[in-house]
Design a protein around this motif. Structure first.
Motif, mmCIF file in Angstrom:
data_model
loop_
_atom_site.group_PDB
_atom_site.id
_atom_site.type_symbol
_atom_site.label_atom_id
_atom_site.label_comp_id
_atom_site.label_asym_id
_atom_site.label_seq_id
_atom_site.Cartn_x
_atom_site.Cartn_y
_atom_site.Cartn_z
ATOM 1 N N ILE A 75 2.542 8.175 2.238
ATOM 2 C CA ILE A 75 2.386 7.649 3.334
ATOM 3 C C ILE A 75 0.861 6.938 3.481
ATOM 4 N N ALA A 76 -0.497 7.724 2.879
ATOM 5 C CA ALA A 76 -1.313 7.486 2.932
ATOM 6 C C ALA A 76 -1.878 5.788 2.556
ATOM 7 N N GLU A 77 -1.012 5.549 1.358
ATOM 8 C CA GLU A 77 -1.047 4.361 1.073
ATOM 9 C C GLU A 77 0.619 3.527 1.434
ATOM 10 N N LEU A 78 1.469 4.088 1.602
ATOM 11 C CA LEU A 78 1.985 2.978 2.954
ATOM 12 C C LEU A 78 1.143 1.587 3.928
ATOM 13 N N ARG A 79 0.662 2.907 4.273
ATOM 14 C CA ARG A 79 -0.079 2.331 5.734
ATOM 15 C C ARG A 79 -0.721 1.181 5.617
ATOM 16 N N VAL A 80 -1.342 1.463 4.106
ATOM 17 C CA VAL A 80 -2.314 0.778 3.261
ATOM 18 C C VAL A 80 -1.464 -1.303 3.145
ATOM 19 N N ALA A 81 -0.568 -0.688 2.317
ATOM 20 C CA ALA A 81 0.856 -1.937 1.743
ATOM 21 C C ALA A 81 1.428 -2.656 3.213
ATOM 22 N N LEU A 82 1.556 -1.621 4.545
ATOM 23 C CA LEU A 82 2.167 -1.740 5.155
ATOM 24 C C LEU A 82 1.587 -1.890 6.771
ATOM 25 N N PRO A 83 0.265 -2.440 7.062
ATOM 26 C CA PRO A 83 -0.178 -2.064 7.542
ATOM 27 C C PRO A 83 0.571 -2.499 9.793
ATOM 28 N N GLY A 84 0.254 -1.231 10.510
ATOM 29 C CA GLY A 84 0.742 -1.689 11.116
ATOM 30 C C GLY A 84 2.186 -0.267 11.297
ATOM 31 N N ALA A 131 13.817 0.459 8.958
ATOM 32 C CA ALA A 131 14.196 -0.338 7.945
ATOM 33 C C ALA A 131 14.106 0.100 6.071
ATOM 34 N N VAL A 132 13.272 1.271 6.476
ATOM 35 C CA VAL A 132 13.600 1.332 4.802
ATOM 36 C C VAL A 132 14.325 3.412 4.967
ATOM 37 N N GLY A 133 14.467 3.765 3.901
ATOM 38 C CA GLY A 133 14.524 5.326 3.467
ATOM 39 C C GLY A 133 13.553 5.680 2.270
ATOM 40 N N ILE A 426 10.134 -3.929 -0.733
ATOM 41 C CA ILE A 426 11.540 -4.197 -0.819
ATOM 42 C C ILE A 426 11.503 -5.014 0.925
ATOM 43 N N VAL A 427 10.468 -3.559 1.240
ATOM 44 C CA VAL A 427 10.937 -3.779 2.732
ATOM 45 C C VAL A 427 10.342 -5.372 3.411
ATOM 46 N N HIS A 428 9.393 -6.479 2.596
ATOM 47 C CA HIS A 428 8.972 -7.676 2.814
ATOM 48 C C HIS A 428 10.358 -8.376 2.201
ATOM 49 N N THR A 429 11.401 -8.280 0.993
ATOM 50 C CA THR A 429 12.430 -8.909 0.530
ATOM 51 C C THR A 429 13.398 -8.868 1.313
ATOM 52 N N GLY A 430 13.201 -7.728 2.945
ATOM 53 C CA GLY A 430 14.428 -8.079 3.894
ATOM 54 C C GLY A 430 13.580 -8.507 4.732
#
Length: 435
Positions: A75-84, A131-133, A426-430
């Protein structure tokens, strides 16, 4: 129609009263199980809970304590990769839910994992429309996967592992689990062996990224406190870490049988049960064996007493403290046929581990640790006690093992960032998150 899934769904629906009864019983010992029970069945209050984030949630499911701690790194890395991003966190156990609360930021949300009935899954997905699971490690539920597939929610399995026993179980029901694994959007495995087993079930394994738990950074304050405990102890400290039911009794049998050959009194023992609901039973077992026991919950911020046989680690969330206090540890879950607990956090705290014969849950990490000199394999508890106490009193050997443990932990880091970046792709693709 998939008749196997239909039959499974009927059983899941029929089992709901049994689940409610089980939750009620468990809540008597662990009150967390009595919280928000309706969420287990896809019923949320207030009615609009989470709908303002529909279509934008990054949903992470971590069933219990260990998976939640691994999820924290991701989750800590997801917050960097997906800001906000807005986090939707689901858990299945009370300890996992309590640990998960620490990960929430403003705008995030935590609810219970929906029971795997068609109706509960449908209500969950309708409520949140993530958006993603992201399912952590082993959490494959047929209706949950099928529901996401039908709703167009990309569902991935991160930090994935599958031991031979679980593979054999899934292979007995190919009509149910074959389509379930195949319906996942992506799988990232911990090891090549895990990847091969998952692929044999039809899972879309994209890469072997390693184990997220190598990315753990132990709490420095807990480490410092544990080091102070060890420095204050006049004897070497040997730990039975994350012990499972039956293992404390094995340890007591060694003591009762005088098989320690006089070494027991030369070491300070630290026993930490894996599950908090067993703290009282383990305390009673140790006292019943005539041992002098001090409970962690009784000495607070001070130093533990030195005039006892056993320190009982009856607290949650302090494993770095316990590992830092120990010179060497015995790995819980490996002396009963339970697959072993995670030894990676111990290595990150420079605590070498002695492993019993059962480590199938962490087979690759266990093998790598032994090859690196960060862990040692024995056949049973008697050998484990003898080796651990001998190592604790061997200054040169202990120094080498502690250094090997640190180097082993540091050499395998990076899985959290790689996994987060793959999920973000994957999120950005969608194009499903708010820009």
């Amino acid at each position: 129609m998939n008749w196997s899934l239909a039959a499974y769904s009927a059983l899941a629906w029929a089992a709901q009263p049994l689940l409610r009864r089980k939750l009620h019983r468990r809540a008597q010992a662990e009150p967390g199980y009595g919280e928000s029970v309706g969420e287990r069945f896809g019923r949320y209050a207030p009615a609009d809970l989470g709908r303002d984030g529909a279509g934008h949630w990054v949903w992470v499911h971590a069933v219990s304590l260990g998976e939640t701690r691994a999820a924290a790194l991701l989750i800590a890395e997801l917050r960097v990769a997906l800001p906000g991003m807005r986090l939707l966190l689901t858990n299945g156990t009370a300890t996992g839910r309590a640990e998960g609360r620490k990960l929430l930021q403003p705008g995030d949300l935590q609810v219970w994992q929906p029971w795997d009935s068609t109706q509960a899954v449908r209500r969950f997905l309708r409520q949140f429309r993530p958006a993603v699971g992201v399912l952590m490690e082993t959490e494959i539920w047929p209706n949950l996967v099928a529901g996401c597939h039908q709703a167009g929610v990309p569902l991935v399995l991160a930090n994935a592992r599958l031991n031979p026993k679980s593979l054999a179980g899934a292979q007995r029901w190919p009509a149910l689990f074959g389509p379930t694994y195949a319906a996942l959007r992506a799988v990232w495995a911990q090891s090549q062996e895990d990847a091969e087993r998952l692929r044999s079930l039809g899972a879309p394994v994209q890469a072997v990224l390693g184990n997220l738990k190598f990315d753990v950074q132990p709490d420095t304050q807990l480490l410092a406190r544990g080091q102070a405990w060890r420095a204050a102890s006049p004897r070497p400290v040997v730990m039975l870490a994350s012990a499972r039911e039956g293992e404390e009794a094995q340890w007591v049998a060694q003591w009762d049988g005088r098989k320690f050959h006089g070494v027991a009194g030369q070491c300070q023992w630290l026993i930490v049960p894996r599950h908090p609901q067993r703290f009282e039973a383990v305390y009673a077992l140790l006292q019943g064996a005539g041992l002098r026991v001090a409970r962690r919950s009784d000495w607070g911020d001070g130093l533990p007493p030195a005039d006892v046989d056993v320190w009982l680690g009856d607290s949650v969330g302090e494993m770095p403290l316990y590992y830092a206090a120990a010179d060497v540890g015995l790995l819980g879950g490996s002396f009963e046929p339970l697959g072993g607990q995670n030894l990676i956090e111990a290595a990150a705290c420079a605590c070498p581990m002695v492993l019993g014969p059962h480590t199938f849950n962490f087979a690759q990490a266990s093998q790598q640790a032994c090859e690196a000199g960060a862990a040692f394999r024995v056949l049973d508890m008697e050998q484990g006690v003898q080796l651990a106490t001998a190592l604790a009193r061997d200054a040169d050997g202990l120094r080498r093992a502690r250094q090997a443990a640190l180097e082993f932990a540091q050499a395998h880091r990076g899985a959290a960032r790689a996994t987060a970046q793959a999920i973000a792709a994957i999120v950005h693709t969608g194009d499903t998150l708010k820009k």
